[in-house]
Design a protein around this motif. Structure first.
Motif, PDB file in Angstrom:
ATOM      1  N   TYR A   1       0.648  -1.306   0.233  1.00  0.00           N
ATOM      2  CA  TYR A   1       0.261   0.326   0.056  1.00  0.00           C
ATOM      3  C   TYR A   1       0.380   1.302   0.227  1.00  0.00           C
ATOM      4  O   TYR A   1       0.892   2.031  -1.077  1.00  0.00           O
ATOM      5  CB  TYR A   1      -0.622  -0.113   1.366  1.00  0.00           C
ATOM      6  CG  TYR A   1      -1.575   1.351   1.097  1.00  0.00           C
ATOM      7  CD1 TYR A   1      -2.732   1.647   0.901  1.00  0.00           C
ATOM      8  CD2 TYR A   1      -0.810   2.264   1.840  1.00  0.00           C
ATOM      9  CE1 TYR A   1      -3.631   2.973   0.844  1.00  0.00           C
ATOM     10  CE2 TYR A   1      -2.120   3.526   3.123  1.00  0.00           C
ATOM     11  CZ  TYR A   1      -3.022   3.720   1.973  1.00  0.00           C
ATOM     12  OH  TYR A   1      -3.845   4.742   1.883  1.00  0.00           O
ATOM     13  N   THR A   2       1.907   1.228   1.049  1.00  0.00           N
ATOM     14  CA  THR A   2       2.814   2.784   0.793  1.00  0.00           C
ATOM     15  C   THR A   2       3.337   2.406  -0.301  1.00  0.00           C
ATOM     16  O   THR A   2       3.615   3.895  -0.795  1.00  0.00           O
ATOM     17  CB  THR A   2       3.520   1.886   1.778  1.00  0.00           C
ATOM     18  OG1 THR A   2       3.297   1.738   3.456  1.00  0.00           O
ATOM     19  CG2 THR A   2       4.944   3.745   1.855  1.00  0.00           C
TER      20      THR A   2
ATOM     21  N   LYS B   1      -5.404  -1.485   1.007  1.00  0.00           N
ATOM     22  CA  LYS B   1      -5.713  -1.471   1.812  1.00  0.00           C
ATOM     23  C   LYS B   1      -7.103  -0.464   1.944  1.00  0.00           C
ATOM     24  O   LYS B   1      -7.396   1.003   2.557  1.00  0.00           O
ATOM     25  CB  LYS B   1      -4.536  -0.429   2.092  1.00  0.00           C
ATOM     26  CG  LYS B   1      -4.850  -0.764   3.977  1.00  0.00           C
ATOM     27  CD  LYS B   1      -3.624   0.275   4.341  1.00  0.00           C
ATOM     28  CE  LYS B   1      -3.649   0.266   6.395  1.00  0.00           C
ATOM     29  NZ  LYS B   1      -1.795   0.837   6.387  1.00  0.00           N
TER      30      LYS B   1
ATOM     31  N   GLU C   1      -9.826   0.337   3.831  1.00  0.00           N
ATOM     32  CA  GLU C   1     -10.113   0.717   5.624  1.00  0.00           C
ATOM     33  C   GLU C   1      -9.460   2.029   5.337  1.00  0.00           C
ATOM     34  O   GLU C   1      -9.410   2.514   6.527  1.00  0.00           O
ATOM     35  CB  GLU C   1      -9.559  -0.163   6.744  1.00  0.00           C
ATOM     36  CG  GLU C   1      -8.447  -0.754   6.737  1.00  0.00           C
ATOM     37  CD  GLU C   1      -7.554  -1.758   5.671  1.00  0.00           C
ATOM     38  OE1 GLU C   1      -6.786  -1.989   6.061  1.00  0.00           O
ATOM     39  OE2 GLU C   1      -8.072  -2.059   5.312  1.00  0.00           O
ATOM     40  N   ASP C   2      -8.140   2.737   5.088  1.00  0.00           N
ATOM     41  CA  ASP C   2      -7.335   3.775   4.968  1.00  0.00           C
ATOM     42  C   ASP C   2      -7.534   5.089   4.321  1.00  0.00           C
ATOM     43  O   ASP C   2      -7.937   4.710   2.821  1.00  0.00           O
ATOM     44  CB  ASP C   2      -5.952   3.596   4.712  1.00  0.00           C
ATOM     45  CG  ASP C   2      -5.323   4.289   5.097  1.00  0.00           C
ATOM     46  OD1 ASP C   2      -5.622   5.610   5.432  1.00  0.00           O
ATOM     47  OD2 ASP C   2      -3.519   3.740   5.792  1.00  0.00           O
TER      48      ASP C   2
ATOM     49  N   LEU D   1     -15.842   5.526   6.883  1.00  0.00           N
ATOM     50  CA  LEU D   1     -14.408   6.362   6.609  1.00  0.00           C
ATOM     51  C   LEU D   1     -14.962   7.321   6.588  1.00  0.00           C
ATOM     52  O   LEU D   1     -13.764   8.190   7.174  1.00  0.00           O
ATOM     53  CB  LEU D   1     -13.823   5.833   5.227  1.00  0.00           C
ATOM     54  CG  LEU D   1     -13.636   4.543   4.567  1.00  0.00           C
ATOM     55  CD1 LEU D   1     -13.309   3.846   3.805  1.00  0.00           C
ATOM     56  CD2 LEU D   1     -12.854   3.651   5.975  1.00  0.00           C
TER      57      LEU D   1
END
Length: 300
Positions: free
Chosen positions: A111-112, A141, A143-144, A176
């Motif tokens: 993800y990063t 990801k 949920e981010d 979110l």
């Protein structure tokens, strides 16, 4: 064969002499094989009585040497410089291949990495590439909220309001969104003249703190002084609102600030009447609309 006593010739098969009655002694013929068998039996019974010649023959018999098989490790050949370089080349190739595979795995599943690449392409104004990396980051990801927020910023900068609204609505559906995302979406709804969607948006929010913060956008729905139903006389209804103005329709369609402005009591017509009304604040925010159904029967 002759009788030993009287010399008379004996007949075959007779055990006594026919003339003098002397018993016949049968002497078997010599058989060298029988003698050999007897000697061997005697030798087994008394092995020390073997003849010296036999032992000598055994001792003089040549002894066959046993072949001993040994398994010794082959001596390793010394590596030539060319062979060393060849092995080193293979090792380096494997190392590079392994590193490349590891990097590709990291790139596709990090993800990063996806988020950082999106920022790089955004800075370079390569928007389509930035969006691709952001969408991949959201898959990895979900949920981010950071990737969603960045994507909304990009769509807003590119004046792609519809795409920004889609992302904001998704954030709200997935829980979110913060107050900021709600207010941003309300701004888009107001800009697109979707004011009637704002009340449901706020009332559907399950976070009480967010709903409290958004209460400034809420308008109370209008009220009516006569309950819906069937009436057998001419009647009129009066609409009431805590603040703002009331707009209504007669055909059951959704009212907006472009519909009939309520200024006085409404006289109902004979037959069925469906009235929908909404309150609109000075800031242009809508309340939830109400639907009123009446039936007037004058011939009864």
């Amino acid at each position: 064969m002759l009788c030993k006593k009287c010399g008379t010739k004996l007949k075959d098969g007779h055990v006594y002499c026919e003339k003098c009655g002397e018993p016949v002694q049968i002497v078997p013929d010599f058989n060298p094989l029988d003698e050999a068998v007897l000697e061997n039996v005697a030798g087994m019974m008394n092995p020390e009585e073997k003849s010296a010649s036999d032992w000598k023959a055994i001792q003089e018999k040549p002894v066959q040497e046993k072949t001993v098989h040994t398994h010794s490790k082959p001596q390793s050949k010394a590596l030539t410089p060319r062979r060393k370089l060849w092995i080193l080349g293979i090792a380096v190739t494997l190392l590079i291949t392994g590193g490349a595979v590891g990097f590709l795995t990291y790139r596709n599943h990090s993800y990063t990495y996806q988020f950082q690449k999106a920022q790089e392409y955004r800075d370079k104004q390569k928007i389509s590439r930035a969006i691709e990396y952001l969408e991949r980051a959201m898959e990895l990801k979900p949920e981010d909220p950071a990737a969603y927020e960045t994507l909304v910023e990009i769509y807003t900068e590119q004046h792609e309001d519809e795409q920004a609204v889609v992302v904001l609505e998704h954030m709200i559906d997935e829980g979110l969104a913060t107050v900021e995302e709600y207010e941003e979406l309300i701004g888009f709804y107001k800009k697109d003249e979707r004011m009637s969607d704002i009340p449901d948006l706020i009332l559907d929010c399950t976070d009480q703190n967010i709903r409290k913060e958004l209460s400034v956008y809420m308008v109370s729905a209008p009220d009516v002084d006569l309950a819906p139903g069937i009436y057998y006389k001419n009647v009129e209804i009066e609409l009431l609102a805590d603040k703002g103005e009331i707009y209504y329709t007669f055909d059951g369609s959704q009212p907006t600030h472009k519909s009939h402005l309520y200024v006085r009591p409404i006289m109902l017509r004979e037959g069925k009447n469906t009235i929908r009304a909404v309150a609109v604040s000075e800031d242009g925010y809508y309340s939830q609309d109400i639907t009123l159904e009446y039936e007037i029967k004058l011939d009864q």
